[in-house]
Structures are given as structure tokens and as C-alpha cells.
Design a protein around this motif. Structure first.
Motif, mmCIF file in Angstrom:
data_model
loop_
_atom_site.group_PDB
_atom_site.id
_atom_site.type_symbol
_atom_site.label_atom_id
_atom_site.label_comp_id
_atom_site.label_asym_id
_atom_site.label_seq_id
_atom_site.Cartn_x
_atom_site.Cartn_y
_atom_site.Cartn_z
ATOM 1 N N LEU A 230 0.837 -1.205 0.000
ATOM 2 C CA LEU A 230 0.000 0.000 0.000
ATOM 3 C C LEU A 230 0.874 1.258 0.000
ATOM 4 O O LEU A 230 0.603 2.208 -0.737
ATOM 5 N N HIS A 233 2.163 2.575 -3.234
ATOM 6 C CA HIS A 233 1.213 3.336 -4.062
ATOM 7 C C HIS A 233 0.623 4.519 -3.300
ATOM 8 O O HIS A 233 -0.331 5.138 -3.789
ATOM 9 N N MET A 235 -1.312 4.401 -0.942
ATOM 10 C CA MET A 235 -2.736 4.071 -0.926
ATOM 11 C C MET A 235 -3.162 3.707 0.493
ATOM 12 O O MET A 235 -2.344 3.207 1.281
ATOM 13 N N LYS A 236 -4.423 3.957 0.827
ATOM 14 C CA LYS A 236 -4.933 3.553 2.147
ATOM 15 C C LYS A 236 -5.690 2.239 1.994
ATOM 16 O O LYS A 236 -6.268 1.968 0.935
ATOM 17 N N THR A 238 -8.448 1.516 3.033
ATOM 18 C CA THR A 238 -9.875 1.765 2.746
ATOM 19 C C THR A 238 -10.139 1.856 1.242
ATOM 20 O O THR A 238 -11.278 1.772 0.802
ATOM 21 N N GLU A 239 -9.082 2.025 0.453
ATOM 22 C CA GLU A 239 -9.261 2.087 -1.003
ATOM 23 C C GLU A 239 -9.314 0.695 -1.644
ATOM 24 O O GLU A 239 -9.569 0.559 -2.838
ATOM 25 N N LEU A 240 -9.053 -0.338 -0.834
ATOM 26 C CA LEU A 240 -9.104 -1.708 -1.358
ATOM 27 C C LEU A 240 -10.549 -2.209 -1.344
ATOM 28 O O LEU A 240 -11.291 -1.960 -0.395
ATOM 29 N N ASP A 241 -10.908 -2.939 -2.388
ATOM 30 C CA ASP A 241 -12.237 -3.552 -2.403
ATOM 31 C C ASP A 241 -12.188 -4.986 -1.883
ATOM 32 O O ASP A 241 -13.085 -5.426 -1.190
ATOM 33 N N GLN A 266 -14.899 -8.516 3.293
ATOM 34 C CA GLN A 266 -14.153 -8.080 2.093
ATOM 35 C C GLN A 266 -12.976 -9.007 1.788
ATOM 36 O O GLN A 266 -12.120 -8.673 0.979
ATOM 37 N N GLN A 299 -12.699 -2.469 -9.672
ATOM 38 C CA GLN A 299 -12.360 -2.636 -8.256
ATOM 39 C C GLN A 299 -10.866 -2.902 -8.058
ATOM 40 O O GLN A 299 -10.169 -3.330 -8.977
ATOM 41 N N THR A 300 -10.415 -2.633 -6.828
ATOM 42 C CA THR A 300 -8.996 -2.803 -6.507
ATOM 43 C C THR A 300 -8.814 -4.025 -5.611
ATOM 44 O O THR A 300 -9.476 -4.151 -4.575
ATOM 45 N N ARG A 318 -5.964 -3.605 -10.449
ATOM 46 C CA ARG A 318 -7.236 -2.945 -10.808
ATOM 47 C C ARG A 318 -7.928 -3.899 -11.771
ATOM 48 O O ARG A 318 -7.392 -4.208 -12.827
#
Ligand code: COA
Length: 319
Positions: A230, A233, A235-236, A238-241, A266, A299-300, A318
């Protein structure tokens, strides 16, 4: 140029080995297995099934999903550590079974993390422009490497195969892959190739595992891995699906999900019905969740695995 998931497929043998059946074979119980691992049953290859036959079936399903004739493949990579033969590679046999020739085909050995390692290789071929379509397969029959009398290992593993077709695209697909190895842990988990004829060696060639120690390192390395993936990138979580983890043990998966603050809803789980299918486990889970509609375009996804070597890896995708 990006490598995109164009199609996935999986195959599981028909024969089901339940915890109840294992209770009759070794000193264990359904309650113990479920509580410590989350596994209820696993699939086992019949005498006429193999790493290659399972891989071929999964590959056909992935090619059909991608709507790609096998002739268009530029590369075949099979992740396995339990093929019947040392060589030719399982990948060469799969190529032949798919009715094609000349396409380069080779195996990657990274035990339970094999699919992530193979995916990483395939992605590099596509991003560099060396290949347009790559077939990546994880196929293992670890039940054949476990001593049927060893309750430490026989309860954990199952057989199966999963496959993905990666195709070159200008749209983002695989965002990054991250792979690691640490050979100093060889004594905690491994299996010797039964390629020596003396009987004493054959007896000792079963898969060996120091479960509690493997567990500890797995939880630690996977926590670092997902954090690093994460951070790479910015990225948090919470951005993962979806989290698509290696299906080794419910408690290891739960620890990784907790690290990410992700609810188990999830997390794609197949463990209960498949056990640990080694290199096949991540692509099987991926395919199951694509086919049942949980995973949707755009989705990620975070894929991760840990296994013998030790070898561990992740992929951020993605879809
Ligand atoms: N059935 C019943 N009892 C068993 C058993 C079985 N199948 N296997 C071990 N036990 C016993 C042990 O002998 C021990 O008994 P003791 O307390 O009297 O000594 C007790 O159960 C606890 O054993 P322990 O090894 O501490 O259990 P654990 O909670 O660590 O669970 C694993 C064992 C194997 C399920 C767990 O360590 C694990 O999943 N490790 C990771 C393995 C893995 O994922 N490997 C593949 C990596 S890709």
C-alpha cells in the motif's frame, strides 16, 4: 503498457476428503481442525488426475473466459512444486495438452507463493513488450507429498489448480507485484524431491513443517508485505475492495485483514472447502469471486501469499 486480467479459471478434483474421514485415519478431530485452521474439507486428486491435468483444465476455463485461442499465447508459466516429473516442466506438458507448440513454457517454484511469483514474471514480460498474452497457472497436489499418518500436515493440504490469462492493455491492470524470499527458514517447511531410489530416503521425503513457527513468521511477513504494498502506491487500506489471500489458515488471514482494518466480508475465503492448495489457492479464490460476481470491473484487489522457501509476495490489481 499494463498487464490486465483478461480471464480466469479454476479446477478442483471431485473427490472430497472431509475432517470426519481424517478423524478415522489419524489422531485428530473435526473440532480441532476447524478451530485451529478453519478447514472443513479438501479435494484430493484421483489416480488419473495430476498437476498437469488440473492445470490444463483450469487453463482451458481461463482461456474461454478471456475468449482467447491458445494459439495466441506468447508465454505459459506454471507455478508448482508437486508435478509428477522433474522435467519436462509441467508448463511444457500443459502447452502440449492445449494443442499448441513453440510457445515458450516453463515452471516457477515458489511453493504456496508460486502464483504471485509467476504473475510477477508474466507482468514483466507484458510491460516490457516481450509478450501480449501470457497464461499463468498455479497447480499443486500437495496431498501426495504428505505422510498420510502425519496429523500435522495431512489435515492442511488439498489439491487444485487456478489460472489467469494476462493481456497487454493501455488501461491499468496489475499495478505492481512484490516478491521476497528468505532461504534461511528452509528447516521450518519443505519437501525433498523423491528422486532418489533408496527406501530410507523415500520414507523421509514427506513434506515437513514446524507449524507454530511457520505461523509466527507468516503473520509477521504478511503484515509487513501488505503495509509495504500500500505504501508503494501511497494508498490507504480503505481504497481496497477485496483482499484475496493465500488460503492456509483462517487465523493467519484474519491477522492480515486486521492489520488492514478490513472486515472479513471483504476477504475472499475458499479455505473451508479447499484446504491449502498451495500455488493454486490464490488463483482459485480469485476465480471464485470473479465468477460469483463479487469482484466487479474497476475494483482494486490485493493478492498475497506466503509459503515454503520462505517465499512471499503480493499483487495490487485494478480489475
Ligand atoms: N489434531 C489434533 N491435535 C493436534 C494436531 C491435529 N491434527 N496437530 C497437532 N496437534 C496437537 C499438538 O500435538 C499440540 O499438542 P500439545 O499441546 O499436547 O503439545 C497441540 O495440538 C497444539 O499444537 P500447535 O502446533 O501449537 O497448534 P497450533 O495452534 O499452532 O496449530 C497449525 C497448528 C499447524 C494449524 C498452525 O500452527 C498453522 O496453521 N501453522 C501454519 C502452517 C501453514 O500454514 N503451513 C503452510 C504455509 S503455506
Amino acid at each position: 503498457m499494463f498487464a490486465r486480467l483478461a480471464g480466469t479459471g479454476h479446477f478442483l478434483p471431485e473427490h472430497i476428503l472431509t475432517n470426519a474421514e481424517l478423524e478415522r485415519r489419524v489422531d485428530t478431530s473435526d473440532a480441532w481442525i476447524r478451530e485451529r485452521t478453519g478447514i472443513r474439507e479438501r479435494r484430493v486428486c484421483s489416480a488419473d488426475e495430476s498437476v498437469v491435468s488440473m492445470a490444463t483444465e483450469a487453463a482451458k476455463r481461463a482461456l474461454a473466459a478471456a475468449d482467447l485461442p491458445a494459439e495466441h499465447l506468447d508465454l505459459i508459466v506454471v507455478a508448482t512444486t508437486s508435478a509428477d516429473r522433474a522435467f519436462p516442466s509441467a508448463a511444457c506438458e500443459v502447452q502440449h495438452a492445449l494443442g499448441i507448440t513453440d510457445t515458450p513454457a516453463f515452471d516457477v517454484a515458489a511453493a504456496c507463493s508460486g502464483f504471485l511469483f509467476a504473475l510477477s514474471v508474466a507482468e514483466k514480460y507484458i510491460v516490457s513488450g516481450a509478450a501480449k498474452h501470457v497464461l499463468v497457472i498455479g497447480s499443486d497436489a500437495l496431498t501426495r507429498m504428505c505422510n498420510p499418518d502425519d496429523r500435522n500436515t495431512i489435515i492442511l493440504f488439498g489439491d487444485g489448480a487456478g489460472a489467469a490469462v494476462l493481456s497487454a492493455s493501455t488501461e491499468p491492470g496489475i499495478l505492481s507485484t512484490h516478491i521476497y524470499s528468505a532461504g534461511e527458514f528452509a528447516s521450518l517447511l519443505g519437501a525433498d524431491h523423491p528422486n532418489r531410489s533408496d527406501e530410507a530416503f523415500q520414507q523421509e521425503a514427506w513434506l515437513y513443517m514446524r507449524g507454530r513457527e511457520v505461523f509466527k513468521v507468516a503473520v509477521e511477513k504478511l503484515a509487513e508485505l501488505v503495509e509495504h504494498t500500500l505504501a508503494f502506491h501511497q494508498m490507504k487500506a480503505t481504497e481496497l475492495d477485496w483482499l484475496i489471500p493465500h488460503q492456509a489458515n483462517y487465523r493467519i488471514i484474519q491477522a492480515t485483514a486486521r492489520k488492514l482494518n478490513m472486515p472479513m466480508a471483504q476477504v475472499v475465503m475458499t479455505l473451508e472447502k479447499t484446504g491449502n492448495t498451495s500455488a493454486a489457492s490464490v488463483p482459485i479464490a480469485l476465480d471464485v469471486a470473479i465468477r460469483d460476481g463479487r469482484i466487479q470491473p474497476g475494483q482494486t484487489l490485493l493478492l498475497e501469499a506466503f509459503g515454503g522457501g520462505f517465499a512471499w509476495g503480493s499483487a495490487l490489481i485494478r480489475y
